[in-house]
Design an enzyme around this catalytic site. Sequence first.
Site, PDB file in Angstrom:
ATOM      1  N   LYS A   1      17.421   4.075   0.725  1.00 27.51           N
ATOM      2  CA  LYS A   1      18.310   3.986   1.892  1.00 27.51           C
ATOM      3  C   LYS A   1      19.572   3.280   1.441  1.00 27.51           C
ATOM      4  O   LYS A   1      19.691   2.055   1.568  1.00 27.51           O
ATOM      5  CB  LYS A   1      17.666   3.119   2.985  1.00 27.51           C
TER       6      LYS A   1
ATOM      7  N   ASP B   1       4.326   2.998   6.394  1.00 24.35           N
ATOM      8  CA  ASP B   1       3.675   2.710   7.668  1.00 24.35           C
ATOM      9  C   ASP B   1       4.601   2.127   8.709  1.00 24.35           C
ATOM     10  O   ASP B   1       5.668   1.600   8.394  1.00 24.35           O
ATOM     11  CB  ASP B   1       2.544   1.698   7.457  1.00 24.35           C
TER      12      ASP B   1
ATOM     13  N   PHE C   1      14.234   3.947  10.296  1.00 26.69           N
ATOM     14  CA  PHE C   1      12.921   3.492   9.878  1.00 26.69           C
ATOM     15  C   PHE C   1      11.980   4.689   9.827  1.00 26.69           C
ATOM     16  O   PHE C   1      11.775   5.375  10.825  1.00 26.69           O
ATOM     17  CB  PHE C   1      12.370   2.417  10.819  1.00 26.69           C
ATOM     18  N   VAL C   2      11.429   4.945   8.635  1.00 25.92           N
ATOM     19  CA  VAL C   2      10.616   6.145   8.438  1.00 25.92           C
ATOM     20  C   VAL C   2       9.146   5.803   8.203  1.00 25.92           C
ATOM     21  O   VAL C   2       8.813   4.696   7.789  1.00 25.92           O
ATOM     22  CB  VAL C   2      11.136   6.979   7.250  1.00 25.92           C
TER      23      VAL C   2
ATOM     24  N   LYS D   1       0.824  -1.196   0.000  1.00 17.91           N
ATOM     25  CA  LYS D   1       0.000   0.000   0.000  1.00 17.91           C
ATOM     26  C   LYS D   1       0.864   1.255   0.000  1.00 17.91           C
ATOM     27  O   LYS D   1       0.404   2.343  -0.239  1.00 17.91           O
ATOM     28  CB  LYS D   1      -0.873   0.015   1.269  1.00 17.91           C
ATOM     29  N   GLY D   2       2.161   1.076   0.297  1.00 16.08           N
ATOM     30  CA  GLY D   2       3.040   2.210   0.547  1.00 16.08           C
ATOM     31  C   GLY D   2       3.180   3.202  -0.588  1.00 16.08           C
ATOM     32  O   GLY D   2       3.398   4.388  -0.364  1.00 16.08           O
TER      33      GLY D   2
ATOM     34  N   ASP E   1      14.786  -0.204   0.078  1.00 13.00           N
ATOM     35  CA  ASP E   1      15.520  -0.463   1.314  1.00 13.00           C
ATOM     36  C   ASP E   1      16.633  -1.462   0.963  1.00 13.00           C
ATOM     37  O   ASP E   1      17.685  -1.064   0.471  1.00 13.00           O
ATOM     38  CB  ASP E   1      14.523  -0.993   2.348  1.00 13.00           C
TER      39      ASP E   1
HETATM   40  P1  IMP Z   1      13.145  -3.832   0.377  1.00 14.07           P
HETATM   41  O1  IMP Z   1      12.636  -5.046  -0.331  1.00 14.07           O
HETATM   42  O2  IMP Z   1      14.049  -4.193   1.528  1.00 14.07           O
HETATM   43  O3  IMP Z   1      13.759  -2.816  -0.540  1.00 14.07           O
HETATM   44  O4  IMP Z   1      11.908  -3.177   1.119  1.00 14.07           O
HETATM   45  C1  IMP Z   1      10.926  -2.599   0.412  1.00 14.07           C
HETATM   46  C2  IMP Z   1       9.682  -2.369   1.229  1.00 14.07           C
HETATM   47  O5  IMP Z   1       9.880  -2.436   2.647  1.00 14.07           O
HETATM   48  C3  IMP Z   1       9.195  -0.973   0.959  1.00 14.07           C
HETATM   49  O6  IMP Z   1       8.420  -0.927  -0.198  1.00 14.07           O
HETATM   50  C4  IMP Z   1       8.427  -0.653   2.219  1.00 14.07           C
HETATM   51  O7  IMP Z   1       7.103  -1.124   2.100  1.00 14.07           O
HETATM   52  C5  IMP Z   1       9.153  -1.408   3.303  1.00 14.07           C
HETATM   53  N1  IMP Z   1      10.099  -0.503   4.016  1.00 14.07           N
HETATM   54  C6  IMP Z   1      11.435  -0.450   3.895  1.00 14.07           C
HETATM   55  N2  IMP Z   1      11.974   0.504   4.674  1.00 14.07           N
HETATM   56  C7  IMP Z   1      10.924   1.075   5.313  1.00 14.07           C
HETATM   57  C8  IMP Z   1      10.833   2.163   6.256  1.00 14.07           C
HETATM   58  O8  IMP Z   1      11.808   2.805   6.690  1.00 14.07           O
HETATM   59  N3  IMP Z   1       9.574   2.462   6.677  1.00 14.07           N
HETATM   60  C9  IMP Z   1       8.459   1.804   6.245  1.00 14.07           C
HETATM   61  N4  IMP Z   1       8.505   0.803   5.355  1.00 14.07           N
HETATM   62  C10 IMP Z   1       9.730   0.437   4.891  1.00 14.07           C
HETATM   63 MG    MG Z   2       6.471  -0.596  -0.562  1.00 13.75          MG
END
Ligand code: IMP
Ligand code: MG
Length: 190
Positions: free
Chosen positions: A138, A166, A159-160, A50-51, A110
């Site tokens: 990040k 969320d 963590f944001v 949903k982000g 992330d």
């Molecule tokens: P990744 O697969 O590790 O790149 O993570 C991607 C997903 O993790 C993002 O689309 C977010 O939904 C969630 N996420 C990563 N970092 C944060 C954060 O700091 N706050 C909230 N959600 C996060």
């Molecule tokens: Mg996301």
Amino acid sequence: MGGMQIADIQSDIDHELVSKQQIDAKIKSVAKQVSIDYADEPPLLVAVLKGAVNTLTAFSQALSIPVQMDFMSLSSYGNGTESTGTITVRQDLSVDVRGRHILIVEDIVDSGRTLNWLMGELRDRGAASVEVFALLEKPARREVEFDVKYRGFEIPDEFVVGFGLDYCEEYRNLDSIAVLKPQVYQGEHA
Ligand code: IMP
Ligand code: MG
């Protein structure tokens, strides 16, 4: 009325990392570039639920070209702040992406695992091209390398929440990007 506590998301914020004004300006400038780049090949915007919804809304409204939009719900995180490392499709796209020019709209990169998986998946399904607009990155947490063509802000390893992001399904409606007070993360949800 005495004694009633009014809940206020602002009071849970420790510090702001990106303001509403900065987000608006960045999204407008990316949208301007995308409107030029995709002038001859209207893209299918794919947002990860949903982000990415807040980013998709603001971004699509700032585009001057016709676009279509679709949604995918992926799960890479449990209900906390740490990645589980496994990606599951909770809800799939409603259209065939074969031959389509896809622009994935994401809230944050992330580790990069989610987007890396999704780009590969859309290419496997026969998309003509797959690019990414990520509002946040990040760099310190990046584990998988791939090209993010349209980039928003680089943020530190914190963590944001806000603008779609969320913590335990809350704070998505905050209009800026912020870090919560430590006691919120250590609260009963965690
Ligand atoms: P990744 O697969 O590790 O790149 O993570 C991607 C997903 O993790 C993002 O689309 C977010 O939904 C969630 N996420 C990563 N970092 C944060 C954060 O700091 N706050 C909230 N959600 C996060
Ligand atoms: Mg996301």
